[in-house]
Design an enzyme around this catalytic site. Sequence first.
Site, PDB file in Angstrom:
ATOM      1  N   GLU A   1       9.190  17.332  14.386  1.00 24.27           N
ATOM      2  CA  GLU A   1       9.848  17.188  13.086  1.00 24.27           C
ATOM      3  C   GLU A   1       9.229  18.225  12.131  1.00 24.27           C
ATOM      4  O   GLU A   1       8.032  18.164  11.862  1.00 24.27           O
ATOM      5  CB  GLU A   1       9.534  15.757  12.609  1.00 24.27           C
ATOM      6  CG  GLU A   1      10.360  15.221  11.500  1.00 24.27           C
ATOM      7  CD  GLU A   1       9.908  13.804  11.108  1.00 24.27           C
ATOM      8  OE1 GLU A   1       8.771  13.387  11.419  1.00 24.27           O
ATOM      9  OE2 GLU A   1      10.708  13.110  10.463  1.00 24.27           O
TER      10      GLU A   1
ATOM     11  N   LYS B   1       0.866  -1.189   0.000  1.00 32.38           N
ATOM     12  CA  LYS B   1       0.000   0.000   0.000  1.00 32.38           C
ATOM     13  C   LYS B   1       0.899   1.234   0.000  1.00 32.38           C
ATOM     14  O   LYS B   1       1.385   1.667   1.044  1.00 32.38           O
ATOM     15  CB  LYS B   1      -0.929   0.034   1.223  1.00 32.38           C
ATOM     16  CG  LYS B   1      -2.061   1.031   1.005  1.00 32.38           C
ATOM     17  CD  LYS B   1      -2.436   1.867   2.182  1.00 32.38           C
ATOM     18  CE  LYS B   1      -1.547   3.022   2.504  1.00 32.38           C
ATOM     19  NZ  LYS B   1      -1.501   4.128   1.520  1.00 32.38           N
TER      20      LYS B   1
ATOM     21  N   GLU C   1       9.855   1.888  10.507  1.00 29.95           N
ATOM     22  CA  GLU C   1      10.831   2.970  10.259  1.00 29.95           C
ATOM     23  C   GLU C   1      10.044   4.258  10.422  1.00 29.95           C
ATOM     24  O   GLU C   1       9.316   4.660   9.518  1.00 29.95           O
ATOM     25  CB  GLU C   1      11.395   2.860   8.835  1.00 29.95           C
ATOM     26  CG  GLU C   1      12.143   1.582   8.540  1.00 29.95           C
ATOM     27  CD  GLU C   1      13.542   1.573   9.116  1.00 29.95           C
ATOM     28  OE1 GLU C   1      13.969   2.596   9.686  1.00 29.95           O
ATOM     29  OE2 GLU C   1      14.205   0.532   9.015  1.00 29.95           O
TER      30      GLU C   1
ATOM     31  N   CYS D   1      13.528  11.595   6.794  1.00 28.76           N
ATOM     32  CA  CYS D   1      13.445  11.224   8.210  1.00 28.76           C
ATOM     33  C   CYS D   1      14.780  11.436   8.924  1.00 28.76           C
ATOM     34  O   CYS D   1      14.811  11.562  10.132  1.00 28.76           O
ATOM     35  CB  CYS D   1      13.019   9.765   8.311  1.00 28.76           C
ATOM     36  SG  CYS D   1      14.040   8.699   7.307  1.00 28.76           S
TER      37      CYS D   1
HETATM   38  P1  NAD Z   1       2.384   8.898   7.175  1.00 32.60           P
HETATM   39  O1  NAD Z   1       2.548   8.152   8.432  1.00 32.60           O
HETATM   40  O2  NAD Z   1       1.331   9.947   7.121  1.00 32.60           O
HETATM   41  O3  NAD Z   1       2.060   7.910   5.975  1.00 32.60           O
HETATM   42  C1  NAD Z   1       2.881   6.797   5.683  1.00 32.60           C
HETATM   43  C2  NAD Z   1       2.029   5.739   5.034  1.00 32.60           C
HETATM   44  O4  NAD Z   1       1.041   5.301   5.966  1.00 32.60           O
HETATM   45  C3  NAD Z   1       1.266   6.205   3.802  1.00 32.60           C
HETATM   46  O5  NAD Z   1       1.186   5.157   2.870  1.00 32.60           O
HETATM   47  C4  NAD Z   1      -0.113   6.490   4.350  1.00 32.60           C
HETATM   48  O6  NAD Z   1      -1.142   6.409   3.390  1.00 32.60           O
HETATM   49  C5  NAD Z   1      -0.240   5.367   5.372  1.00 32.60           C
HETATM   50  N1  NAD Z   1      -1.241   5.570   6.412  1.00 32.60           N
HETATM   51  C6  NAD Z   1      -1.644   6.738   6.967  1.00 32.60           C
HETATM   52  N2  NAD Z   1      -2.594   6.491   7.907  1.00 32.60           N
HETATM   53  C7  NAD Z   1      -2.781   5.150   7.936  1.00 32.60           C
HETATM   54  C8  NAD Z   1      -3.626   4.281   8.685  1.00 32.60           C
HETATM   55  N3  NAD Z   1      -4.486   4.753   9.598  1.00 32.60           N
HETATM   56  N4  NAD Z   1      -3.541   2.956   8.465  1.00 32.60           N
HETATM   57  C9  NAD Z   1      -2.683   2.452   7.542  1.00 32.60           C
HETATM   58  N5  NAD Z   1      -1.874   3.234   6.792  1.00 32.60           N
HETATM   59  C10 NAD Z   1      -1.913   4.566   6.987  1.00 32.60           C
HETATM   60  O7  NAD Z   1       3.806   9.488   6.816  1.00 32.60           O
HETATM   61  P2  NAD Z   1       4.212  10.339   5.568  1.00 32.60           P
HETATM   62  O8  NAD Z   1       3.706  11.726   5.759  1.00 32.60           O
HETATM   63  O9  NAD Z   1       3.848   9.642   4.302  1.00 32.60           O
HETATM   64  O10 NAD Z   1       5.814  10.315   5.678  1.00 32.60           O
HETATM   65  C11 NAD Z   1       6.502  11.178   6.489  1.00 32.60           C
HETATM   66  C12 NAD Z   1       6.924  10.495   7.771  1.00 32.60           C
HETATM   67  O11 NAD Z   1       7.625   9.293   7.473  1.00 32.60           O
HETATM   68  C13 NAD Z   1       7.884  11.341   8.566  1.00 32.60           C
HETATM   69  O12 NAD Z   1       7.557  11.272   9.928  1.00 32.60           O
HETATM   70  C14 NAD Z   1       9.229  10.674   8.310  1.00 32.60           C
HETATM   71  O13 NAD Z   1      10.184  10.910   9.318  1.00 32.60           O
HETATM   72  C15 NAD Z   1       8.839   9.254   8.199  1.00 32.60           C
HETATM   73  N6  NAD Z   1       9.844   8.484   7.461  1.00 32.60           N
HETATM   74  C16 NAD Z   1      10.623   7.610   8.142  1.00 32.60           C
HETATM   75  C17 NAD Z   1      11.609   6.908   7.476  1.00 32.60           C
HETATM   76  C18 NAD Z   1      12.501   5.946   8.217  1.00 32.60           C
HETATM   77  O14 NAD Z   1      13.175   5.174   7.563  1.00 32.60           O
HETATM   78  N7  NAD Z   1      12.520   5.943   9.527  1.00 32.60           N
HETATM   79  C19 NAD Z   1      11.793   7.088   6.107  1.00 32.60           C
HETATM   80  C20 NAD Z   1      10.979   7.978   5.437  1.00 32.60           C
HETATM   81  C21 NAD Z   1       9.994   8.670   6.130  1.00 32.60           C
END
Ligand code: NAD
Length: 485
Positions: free
Chosen positions: A389, A179, A254, A288
């Site tokens: 962040e 997804k 992550e 991140c």
């Molecule tokens: P997000 O958590 O909003 O979304 C990530 C994914 O989760 C997307 O596919 C989204 O559609 C899905 N999602 C959202 N709500 C959900 C739910 N209730 N159930 C299932 N899936 C759901 O994050 P984002 O805005 O896409 O990305 C930014 C964040 O990701 C930042 O906090 C960043 O630090 C983190 N990030 C971490 C890493 C790492 O390796 N640690 C790498 C990249 C990004």
Amino acid sequence: MSAAETAQQHQLFINGQWTEPSSGQYFDVINPATGEIVGKAAIADDSDVTKAIEASHRVFPEWAAKPAAERARTLRKLQQLFLENKDQLARTVSLETGKPLQQALMEVNTCAEYLLWNAEEGRRVYGETIPAGVGNKRLKTIRQPVGPVAAITPWNFPLSMVIRKIAPALAAGCTVVLKPAELTPGSAAQVCRLAEQAGVPAGVLNMVTGNPAQIGNVLLSDKRIRKVTFTGSTPVGKLLLKQAADQVKKVSMELGGHAPFIVFEDADIEKAIAGITQVKFFNCGQTCICPNRIFVQNSIKDKFIALFKEKVQGLKVGNGIEGNVDVGPLINQAGLDKVSRHVEDAVVKGATLVVGGEKLTGENHKDGFFYSPTILSDIKENMLVSTEETFGPVASILTFETEQEVIDKANSVDVGLAAYFFTNDLSRSIRVSEALQYGMVGINDTALAQVEIPFGGVKESGMGREGGPGTLDDFLDLKLIATTI
Ligand code: NAD
């Protein structure tokens, strides 16, 4: 023809078939640099997601039973296809995220490396023999794929976040329901198209798009999904952890970071400035491992700020697809609003605006979510930039007097993904690297995302590692086999 006219429609990818969603509905995918529609992606309902799970479950025994070398061959073929299609892939990434084409190309190359690394690690899934306490007994362990995996990925690296999950999963013998982020489904769809060409069998990789919470609920509540691998924000990670607990699914997470970047007075300032400029503004600060709190020792503060300002003023902001651009747009209005809010909050609470600090609305920027590369100094711990962040092109500078003080400040947050520090003192480099509560520490170094290294965090930044020699561990179960002879 405008981008909207050529916008591609991405169906669901279920059991090797591009499938119309049961709802018949699609949502728009927007280029954040121009506001144009660059794609349409299917809205899956519960029955579509269930079909994807069924496919991944049905084909799992067959895929798991294939020789690792055969799975590796398929992944190597996919790697080749990535290299052959790199321009097209990079273009899609840049159109969906607005990021500079050069950075999108780097992402494609990184994917190729992860595919190759994981393919080969799949051939090194070793077990152990264990000396038994009695003579007529033999003990050994083997490692087996956990089963069908739900992979949920973010938008900031729409290709590499997908590959960092599906490559180890497939190499280990798992099947996947992917997804991807709703903001960047076209990049994920391209991965599925290339996987088809590479000969990944039907059902081994499936993709569903639509309402994240709804899809998440179906994936997490289905017993056939045995593992969840997630990259995204800490709040969503916590929600998924709670949902996974019901069936004790294996998880790797992550999550968010809030990286400190520490510059000691004995550091090579030029190198520190080059490092911070690169890692702070890469992907418009939407990574991140992006430094959010820059701690500069008091005695070098003025020099550091003057040199940093010069560099930041030279950064060119624009639509990444046009090339010759250093910094693209924020991903959407919410991202832009968050950055503005953080800067306003800091200034109201007494921060000094060194450079930037505004939404860009000129001719080249008016239709996108652009913000000027910004430096703030005199940052205090009660400001949003210190506690959250920012995920944008804002460099926030704090100062410190002593080593212990800066270690305490760096460790004072709930997350622990990446940390960086610059020093030329050998003993200090060892002391500080051991004291920082982070999954990854760069000493005079900012390149932490490489295939050879275990990427991941501690505390609320998550659990599990991607890359490095243990890259498949999260996709394998350890089994003991005891035999009396
Ligand atoms: P997000 O958590 O909003 O979304 C990530 C994914 O989760 C997307 O596919 C989204 O559609 C899905 N999602 C959202 N709500 C959900 C739910 N209730 N159930 C299932 N899936 C759901 O994050 P984002 O805005 O896409 O990305 C930014 C964040 O990701 C930042 O906090 C960043 O630090 C983190 N990030 C971490 C890493 C790492 O390796 N640690 C790498 C990249 C990004």
